[in-house]
Design a protein around this motif. Structure first.
Motif, short mmCIF file in Angstrom:
data_model
loop_
_atom_site.label_atom_id
_atom_site.label_comp_id
_atom_site.label_asym_id
_atom_site.label_seq_id
_atom_site.Cartn_x
_atom_site.Cartn_y
_atom_site.Cartn_z
N THR A 93 0.82 -1.22 0.00
CA THR A 93 0.00 0.00 0.00
C THR A 93 0.85 1.27 0.00
O THR A 93 0.31 2.36 -0.16
CB THR A 93 -0.91 0.04 1.24
OG1 THR A 93 -0.10 0.05 2.42
CG2 THR A 93 -1.85 -1.16 1.28
N ARG A 95 2.11 2.57 2.59
CA ARG A 95 1.71 3.32 3.78
C ARG A 95 2.54 2.94 5.00
O ARG A 95 2.90 1.78 5.15
CB ARG A 95 0.24 3.04 4.11
CG ARG A 95 -0.72 3.69 3.17
CD ARG A 95 -2.07 3.05 3.30
NE ARG A 95 -2.96 3.56 2.26
CZ ARG A 95 -3.85 4.51 2.46
NH1 ARG A 95 -3.99 5.04 3.65
NH2 ARG A 95 -4.61 4.94 1.48
N LEU A 97 2.48 2.11 8.77
CA LEU A 97 1.45 1.57 9.66
C LEU A 97 1.68 1.96 11.12
O LEU A 97 0.93 1.55 12.00
CB LEU A 97 1.40 0.04 9.57
CG LEU A 97 1.27 -0.56 8.18
CD1 LEU A 97 1.32 -2.08 8.26
CD2 LEU A 97 -0.01 -0.13 7.51
N ALA A 170 -4.87 0.98 5.73
CA ALA A 170 -4.04 0.18 4.82
C ALA A 170 -4.79 -1.08 4.37
O ALA A 170 -4.68 -1.50 3.21
CB ALA A 170 -2.73 -0.19 5.51
#
Ligand SMILES: Cc1cc2nc3c(=O)[nH]c(=O)nc-3n(C[C@H](O)[C@H](O)[C@H](O)COP(=O)(O)OP(=O)(O)OC[C@H]3O[C@@H](n4cnc5c(N)ncnc54)[C@H](O)[C@@H]3O)c2cc1C
Length: 403
Positions: A93, A95, A97, A170
């Motif tokens: 993703t 991203r 976390l 996510a």
């Protein structure tokens, strides 16, 4: 006899429909789609739920309780998966976390707390878990902002943390990436077709959604979907938790380096410091039905107990107060896999460990959806260990449902 779990269908009918897009429903949908099952998910607000409130402690060792040895095995199995799970999700993703392998320090402030922690330490050792007893001075050497009165503590380097909000976002992105179809609406009723088999749901706007298999992952609302036969209704109840968020100044370095927790006069309190400067202080535990009111008493008790542990917190801006609902089950363990109704599976009842249990839940549910059976590690958590659900508290109106 159960019919095969993966019956061929028309292209418009998914193999799997997941009811509920909290972290448990999302990870189930993601892993099912990754295994080649056409998957849809129904939730008015996927990525919401209890993860909006949760602290995100991955605390298999410090959350150990007497009588929960079976759950411990699942918690540890999930904790072991976390590094690879978080790396896969972050890479897929793009991203962050907020996954921090920072460890946890559980401390005691008085003789009673100390005796309680000593008991926990003995139980951890009997269970083969890694934790180290520290004197008060050693605790303060690790965490200089701790109160001078700290009498000792347990250092657990294996209990980490993740930001549950980022995790949820996510997972939504990962589901979309894997081709999961989202229906942003409430599921109102389970449909049961000929041959007593779950065939889908009818949504609040009257749409009939069909699927080969239905997974009920509605968190604390899982026992509320109409149309589910009484004998397979999950016995899940809401357990309210109030949580505060404070902001730590970045200028003078972190206030705390790791999660700090304690039992203060019988109340559990924890402080979870994130890398972005957020400090999460939690949590109350209240059996009040679906009430999510933040109360003066709840905020007061959390601040009072957290201040006894780390006096410096009263200087910090208080940026958020929230309450959420843990999906509690009669034995505090999740309900995973096929039910007595063909085509209906459960993924619910994760109570206070849903964030920790996310990776293993995804794997267990994907296995169940593709083979019709629970894998070895999931077998103790079959919903069949319970009969039907006991009576639940009265339900609020639909718009108030979101946690
Ligand atoms: C205060 C607090 C602190 C916590 N701290 C931690 C922690 O530190 N570590 C940890 O591991 N866990 C923690 N937890 C527990 C964890 O947050 C939960 O176990 C987990 O989030 C549950 O996820 P879920 O997806 O099963 O349920 P939920 O998050 O409740 O999500 C259920 C979803 O289903 C949807 N839904 C329900 N019914 C329907 C329907 N009929 N139709 C469509 N959608 C429906 C809802 O909209 C919701 O989005 C905490 C929880 C709380 C409240």
């Amino acid at each position: 006899m159960s019919s095969p779990p993966h019956t061929p269908r028309t292209p418009r009918t998914p193999d799997v429909l997941v009811v509920g897009g909290g972290i448990v429903g999302l990870v189930t949908a993601w892993r099912a789609a990754q295994r080649g099952l056409a998957t849809a998910l129904v939730d008015p607000e996927p990525g919401g739920g209890a993860a909006r409130v949760a602290a995100g402690m991955l605390a298999a060792v410090t959350e150990l309780h007497y009588g929960e040895e079976t759950l411990l095995a699942l918690n540890l199995a999930s904790a072991r998966r976390y590094p690879a799970f978080a790396a896969e999700l972050a890479e897929l993703t793009g991203r962050d976390l907020g996954y921090r392998r920072c460890g946890t320090l559980a401390v005691a402030l008085d003789a009673d707390d100390r005796a309680h922690l000593r008991d926990l330490h003995a139980l951890q050792q009997r269970s083969g878990l890694e934790s180290e007893w520290l004197s008060g001075r050693e605790c303060r050497r690790l965490e200089p902002m701790l109160a001078p009165g700290v009498r000792g503590g347990l250092r657990v380097d294996g209990d980490h943390q993740i930001d549950p909000r980022r995790l949820a976002r996510a997972l939504v992105a990962a589901c979309a990436h894997a081709g999961v179809v989202f229906h942003r609406v409430w599921a109102e009723r389970l449909t049961v077709g000929r041959g007593d088999r779950a065939t889908g749901v009818v949504t609040a706007d009257g749409t009939a959604l069909e699927a080969g298999q239905v997974v009920l992952a509605g968190g604390s609302l899982s026992g509320r979907l109409t149309g589910v036969p009484e004998a397979v209704l999950p016995p899940v109840r809401p357990v309210k938790g109030q949580v505060l968020r404070l902001t730590m100044p970045r200028a003078h370095g972190p206030l705390l380096n790791r999660t700090v927790r304690a039992v203060v006069r019988g109340n559990h309190v924890y402080l979870v410091p994130r890398e972005n400067g957020e400090l999460v202080v939690g949590a109350t535990s209240e059996e009040l039905g679906w009430d999510t009111t933040v109360t003066a008493g709840g905020v007061y008790a959390l601040l009072r107990d957290a201040h006894e542990l780390v006096p410096g917190i009263t200087e910090l801006p208080l940026t958020e107060t929230r309450a959420g609902l843990r999906p509690g089950s009669p034995d505090n363990a999740p309900l995973l896999g096929p039910t007595g109704l063909d085509g209906l599976l459960l993924a619910t009842g994760h109570y206070r460990n849903g964030v920790l249990l996310t990776p293993v839940t995804g794997d267990v549910m994907a296995h169940a959806l593709t083979t019709g059976e629970l894998p070895e590690e999931g077998r103790p958590f079959t919903p069949r260990r319970f009969g039907g659900a006991p009576a639940l508290p009265p339900l609020p109106r639909l718009p108030e449902h979101s946690a």
